[in-house]
Write a protein that holds these residues in place. Structure first.
Motif, PDB file in Angstrom:
ATOM      1  N   TYR A 151       0.885  -1.079  -0.066  1.00 13.93           N
ATOM      2  CA  TYR A 151      -0.153   0.081  -0.042  1.00 13.93           C
ATOM      3  C   TYR A 151       0.831   1.065  -0.050  1.00 13.93           C
ATOM      4  N   ALA A 152       2.138   0.903   0.692  1.00 15.78           N
ATOM      5  CA  ALA A 152       3.006   2.417   0.654  1.00 15.78           C
ATOM      6  C   ALA A 152       3.361   2.747  -0.725  1.00 15.78           C
ATOM      7  N   GLN A 153       3.227   1.905  -1.657  1.00 12.27           N
ATOM      8  CA  GLN A 153       3.464   2.376  -3.025  1.00 12.27           C
ATOM      9  C   GLN A 153       2.833   3.621  -3.690  1.00 12.27           C
ATOM     10  N   ARG A 154       1.597   3.759  -3.095  1.00 12.30           N
ATOM     11  CA  ARG A 154       0.419   4.309  -3.623  1.00 12.30           C
ATOM     12  C   ARG A 154      -0.150   5.249  -2.644  1.00 12.30           C
ATOM     13  N   MET A 155       0.364   5.248  -1.192  1.00 13.29           N
ATOM     14  CA  MET A 155      -0.248   5.912  -0.183  1.00 13.29           C
ATOM     15  C   MET A 155       0.599   6.502   0.939  1.00 13.29           C
ATOM     16  N   GLU A 156       0.385   7.485   1.489  1.00  9.80           N
ATOM     17  CA  GLU A 156       1.571   8.100   2.187  1.00  9.80           C
ATOM     18  C   GLU A 156       1.394   7.760   3.758  1.00  9.80           C
ATOM     19  N   ILE A 157       2.023   6.364   3.772  1.00 14.48           N
ATOM     20  CA  ILE A 157       2.155   5.566   4.874  1.00 14.48           C
ATOM     21  C   ILE A 157       3.469   4.973   5.363  1.00 14.48           C
ATOM     22  N   VAL A 158       3.855   4.629   6.420  1.00 14.53           N
ATOM     23  CA  VAL A 158       5.223   4.151   6.629  1.00 14.53           C
ATOM     24  C   VAL A 158       5.025   2.884   7.681  1.00 14.53           C
ATOM     25  N   PRO A 159       5.794   1.883   7.567  1.00 12.12           N
ATOM     26  CA  PRO A 159       5.764   0.783   8.693  1.00 12.12           C
ATOM     27  C   PRO A 159       6.876   1.131   9.501  1.00 12.12           C
ATOM     28  N   LEU A 160       6.391   0.824  10.939  1.00 13.38           N
ATOM     29  CA  LEU A 160       7.548   0.781  11.984  1.00 13.38           C
ATOM     30  C   LEU A 160       7.432  -0.312  12.837  1.00 13.38           C
ATOM     31  N   ARG A 161       8.585  -0.929  13.132  1.00 16.13           N
ATOM     32  CA  ARG A 161       8.850  -1.976  14.020  1.00 16.13           C
ATOM     33  C   ARG A 161       8.134  -1.940  15.351  1.00 16.13           C
ATOM     34  N   LEU A 162       7.474  -3.075  15.900  1.00  9.28           N
ATOM     35  CA  LEU A 162       6.940  -2.811  17.161  1.00  9.28           C
ATOM     36  C   LEU A 162       7.770  -3.302  18.273  1.00  9.28           C
ATOM     37  N   GLY A 163       8.573  -2.278  18.913  1.00  3.07           N
ATOM     38  CA  GLY A 163       9.617  -2.863  20.023  1.00  3.07           C
ATOM     39  C   GLY A 163      10.999  -2.815  18.937  1.00  3.07           C
ATOM     40  N   ARG A 164      11.955  -2.967  19.963  1.00  5.50           N
ATOM     41  CA  ARG A 164      13.215  -3.091  19.387  1.00  5.50           C
ATOM     42  C   ARG A 164      13.364  -4.508  18.631  1.00  5.50           C
ATOM     43  N   GLU A 165      12.766  -5.430  18.935  1.00  3.19           N
ATOM     44  CA  GLU A 165      12.785  -6.963  18.505  1.00  3.19           C
ATOM     45  C   GLU A 165      12.017  -7.139  17.446  1.00  3.19           C
ATOM     46  N   GLY A 166      10.475  -6.335  17.314  1.00  4.36           N
ATOM     47  CA  GLY A 166       9.471  -6.534  16.580  1.00  4.36           C
ATOM     48  C   GLY A 166       8.721  -7.852  16.865  1.00  4.36           C
ATOM     49  N   ILE A 167       7.560  -7.973  16.135  1.00  2.00           N
ATOM     50  CA  ILE A 167       6.569  -9.038  16.260  1.00  2.00           C
ATOM     51  C   ILE A 167       6.565 -10.007  15.276  1.00  2.00           C
ATOM     52  N   ALA A 168       7.219 -11.092  15.454  1.00  2.00           N
ATOM     53  CA  ALA A 168       6.936 -12.006  14.477  1.00  2.00           C
ATOM     54  C   ALA A 168       5.558 -13.009  14.408  1.00  2.00           C
TER      55      ALA A 168
END
Length: 301
Positions: free
Chosen positions: A249-266
């Motif tokens: 979606y970020a290819q056509r919308m003004e959005i950014v993904p951010l990691r949840l916490g230092r280790e992330g959520i797998a």
């Protein structure tokens, strides 16, 4: 002797609310339907219904028969369909239930090559089973369940087929947009947008906010991914979604993904099926195709 017609009548009366309406659906006269059930009551030695004015109320025996009907009739319908397919040399329809809103886009990447490889199999995706698919599997209403949260039960088999990372989604002008990752406390002043799912089944709560004792300023529910991300892009909230979906979606919308916490959520997407069906060739082929690298190209790193 209890017969299939008896179970069908009990189920249809429950669905329609009256003997008259059920008789119409089953192409029977009301007198014929009543006679059939009265004869069964005499054979069983107990009432199936009690009349309360113009309404019918199932007795304890009737409630039991209804439960049996809801469990057995779908299995009989499926058995007849499968036998017809064998007789015609066909394989029929693979019925897939969705217990994951954003998994639909992932599923499309698997269905297209699957249909090309199995021209004699149709695919039917049933999204009404979102967040309640275990009962649909046991009830033979679906053949495969797509879920990120398998509920292991005797008689069911779950296979992990896709790894992904759950991320926070913010608008590109959001103060957090340039952060390497976010901490739970940073979501306290935010409007958190989610699908209509119980909080107990939302990873953003159970794996991130709740352990830290944090709650967002407001929890807003939106059913569709497109509207949800448009809201995020316009700065009206944040959301938690799979990274692979956000990047598309970020290819056509003004959005950014951010990691949840230092280790992330797998996380993982699982395909669940009845153990008795795992040897069916076209079902096993779908699971195998879902495991292949092309369907896993957005893996969690």
């Amino acid at each position: 002797m209890l017969e299939r017609m008896h179970l069908t009548i009990v189920r249809e009366v429950d669905r329609q609310g009256s003997l008259t309406a059920a008789a119409g659906v089953l192409c029977l006269t009301q007198s014929a339907l009543s006679h059939t059930m009265k004869k069964l009551e005499q054979q069983l030695g107990t009432d199936i219904w009690l009349r309360e004015g113009r309404r019918l109320r199932l007795t304890q025996a009737g409630e039991y028969l209804l439960a049996v009907a809801n469990r057995v009739l779908p299995q009989l319908d499926l058995a007849e369909a499968r036998i017809r397919q064998y007789a015609l040399g066909e394989r029929g329809t693979l019925r897939i239930g969705m217990e994951c809103h954003p998994c639909y886009q992932w599923l499309l990447k698997v269905v297209s090559p699957y249909l090309a490889r199995w021209p004699d199999v149709d695919v039917d995706v049933k999204q009404k089973f979102q967040f309640g698919g275990i009962g649909a599997l046991f009830g033979y209403e679906i053949d495969l369940l797509v879920t990120p949260d398998p509920l292991y039960k005797p008689g069911l088999s779950f296979e992990p087929v896709f790894d992904y990372e759950q991320v926070l989604v913010v608008g590109r002008r959001h103060p957090l947009a340039t952060a390497a990752y976010v901490e739970p406390a940073q979501l306290a002043p935010e409007v958190l947008i989610t699908y209509p799912v119980e909080i107990e089944r939302l990873d953003i709560y159970q794996q991130f906010l709740v352990p830290a004792g944090i709650a967002p300023r407001r929890h807003k529910i939106i059913e569709t991914t497109d509207i949800m991300l448009q809201m995020v892009a316009s700065g009206r909230g944040v959301a938690a979604l799979p990274r692979w979906l956000v990047e598309e979606y970020a290819q056509r919308m003004e959005i950014v993904p951010l990691r949840l916490g230092r280790e992330g959520i797998a996380k993982q997407i699982f395909l669940g099926a009845r153990e008795s069906d795992t040897g069916i060739d076209y079902l096993a082929a779908f699971i195998e195709l879902a495991r292949q690298p092309k369907s896993r190209e957005h893996r969690f790193i």
